[in-house]
Design an enzyme around this catalytic site. Sequence first.
Site, short mmCIF file in Angstrom:
data_model
loop_
_atom_site.label_atom_id
_atom_site.label_comp_id
_atom_site.label_asym_id
_atom_site.label_seq_id
_atom_site.Cartn_x
_atom_site.Cartn_y
_atom_site.Cartn_z
N SER A 212 0.82 -1.21 0.00
CA SER A 212 0.00 0.00 0.00
C SER A 212 0.86 1.27 0.00
O SER A 212 1.65 1.45 -0.92
CB SER A 212 -0.95 -0.06 1.20
OG SER A 212 -1.94 0.93 1.10
N ASP B 191 -9.36 -6.33 -3.79
CA ASP B 191 -8.83 -5.14 -3.13
C ASP B 191 -9.72 -3.92 -3.43
O ASP B 191 -9.86 -3.54 -4.59
CB ASP B 191 -7.40 -4.88 -3.64
CG ASP B 191 -6.66 -3.83 -2.81
OD1 ASP B 191 -7.32 -2.93 -2.27
OD2 ASP B 191 -5.43 -3.92 -2.70
N HIS C 251 -7.04 -6.07 0.41
CA HIS C 251 -5.86 -5.20 0.51
C HIS C 251 -5.00 -5.71 1.67
O HIS C 251 -5.33 -5.48 2.83
CB HIS C 251 -6.36 -3.78 0.80
CG HIS C 251 -5.31 -2.74 0.71
ND1 HIS C 251 -4.71 -2.38 -0.47
CD2 HIS C 251 -4.74 -1.96 1.66
CE1 HIS C 251 -3.83 -1.43 -0.25
NE2 HIS C 251 -3.82 -1.16 1.04
#
Lengths: 163, 358
Positions: B28, B129, B164
């Site tokens: 991320s 995600d 995610h």
Amino acid sequence: MSKFPISVGSNSIEKKEGVVAATMALASNTMAPLAHAMTAQRLVQKDATHLVNNGAMTMALAAKLWDPVVWSEWTQLQAAIVQRLYTQNQDWHKGCAILVEDYGQLRQANTMSKLMEKQGNLISQSAALMTSQTTNFVALLENVDVDFGYWASQKLQQDQPAR
Amino acid sequence: MVANANGKIVQLGSYKASKQDNSISGLSSGAFMTVQLHLARSASFAGAGIIAGGPFRCAETYQPSGLVTPEDSRIENSLYICMNPLTPQTGPDARRLVAMARDTAEAGLIDDIANLADDRLYIFTGSEDDVVYSDVVARTRQFYEMLGVPQQNITYRDDLPAGHSIITDNPEDSDLELNQPPYINNGGFMQSHDILRHIYGDLKAPAEQLTGKLLCFDQREFLGTDAPWASMSHYGYAYIPSRVLAGSVKEPRVHIALHGCKQGYNYTDYVNGRADTANQPPYGNRYITTTGYNHIAESNDIIVLYPQAEGTDNGQIQNPDGCWDWWGYSNKDENSPYYSRDAVQIKAIHAMLDRLCA
């Protein structure tokens, strides 16, 4: 748990320090309302700019909607917005279902303090749900503003001769 | 294993590590920072692992004309083009960002792009995600290919229904498809091992037991006067394998593992806009101790460096989730923009690498 102080010391010095701190905080933030208003004005101005830009680009793009690629991407954008709204609607219903379930558990409180706590929790959770729904909706509006402007600018740039 | 066997804060040591054969990975915001650091200091790296991250200077994809300031525009870009684009067409423009990367290199703000040509990349996006969409990560692959990284050097995976997260095989981690903190999901394999195997080729099997040391060091010495802009924690971590500690490895390699938002050791949840300091940090050092990096590093003599970012939300810096800077919150002045070699965070992390290499 609250981050605010929940008790005041009985010692006079502590009380004095608390008053001084509060006075200093007030003094250092006298301009805060003005700054707040300026920030709000800046953000409204920014949104208005997006709106004007996007309006102008929409007019310019209208002539290109006969292009199957532009038409298809335009339709995809609208479908994506509907999909996001649908997801938000689902989240709202899930949130409400949880609140109703919690409301049903109020009767399990054995003491008045527990009942007050549970009622307070319910109010906080309702406010949190409303806040998150509103924030997500405004975020979606911003998303549409930015993404449409970006997409339209790309389509219009394709018309310009390469330098 | 505890975070630090003797509970002491130590100074980060020197281990005469390799100066070129190092690598970096992240999730991320850690993945966005991985791309930035990889490009900014490409001479120091042989490869990178990017889990749910976008291309270099993604936050500068689109600057509308008019009254929108560059700062506001970068935040809008990061949220709505680099994380949640409505359609694939409103994702980042790889071609434009490649041109910007080349211009940045020509201006001398980052290392020579040619250094990337033989690097190896692992790029991953989970199909579930909903924090950083797969359309964005696909552009990261396109970006690197257009910069000259051969396709055979890139492992690109988008075939798993993962949320995610960095994927582990720990039973106690979240279900694979979830998108929720601590963003460590159980997918039945250690993604960190796949990253390091792709970058370095055949590696020995991960060690059953950790016999090296996990050190906790003071990051502030690497920040100096930049500390107020850095949004970095007081402490960072480094795993030093046993053979490296014993001095029996010539030029050990270093891998930098960057956590994502809400994953730093001292991450504190913000409740109604206030740091919830009355409670313990929710995840502590799980990213450091449970994501599998240390076990494969132990058996292959790789030092793992875990720099740490922390949340700051004080008006000047708006980073409540403790993310690495990929949209410019740490811009100190115009000579050291957030993506450059002299950016506050990039400079500090590379200084840590330099210390390990000395």
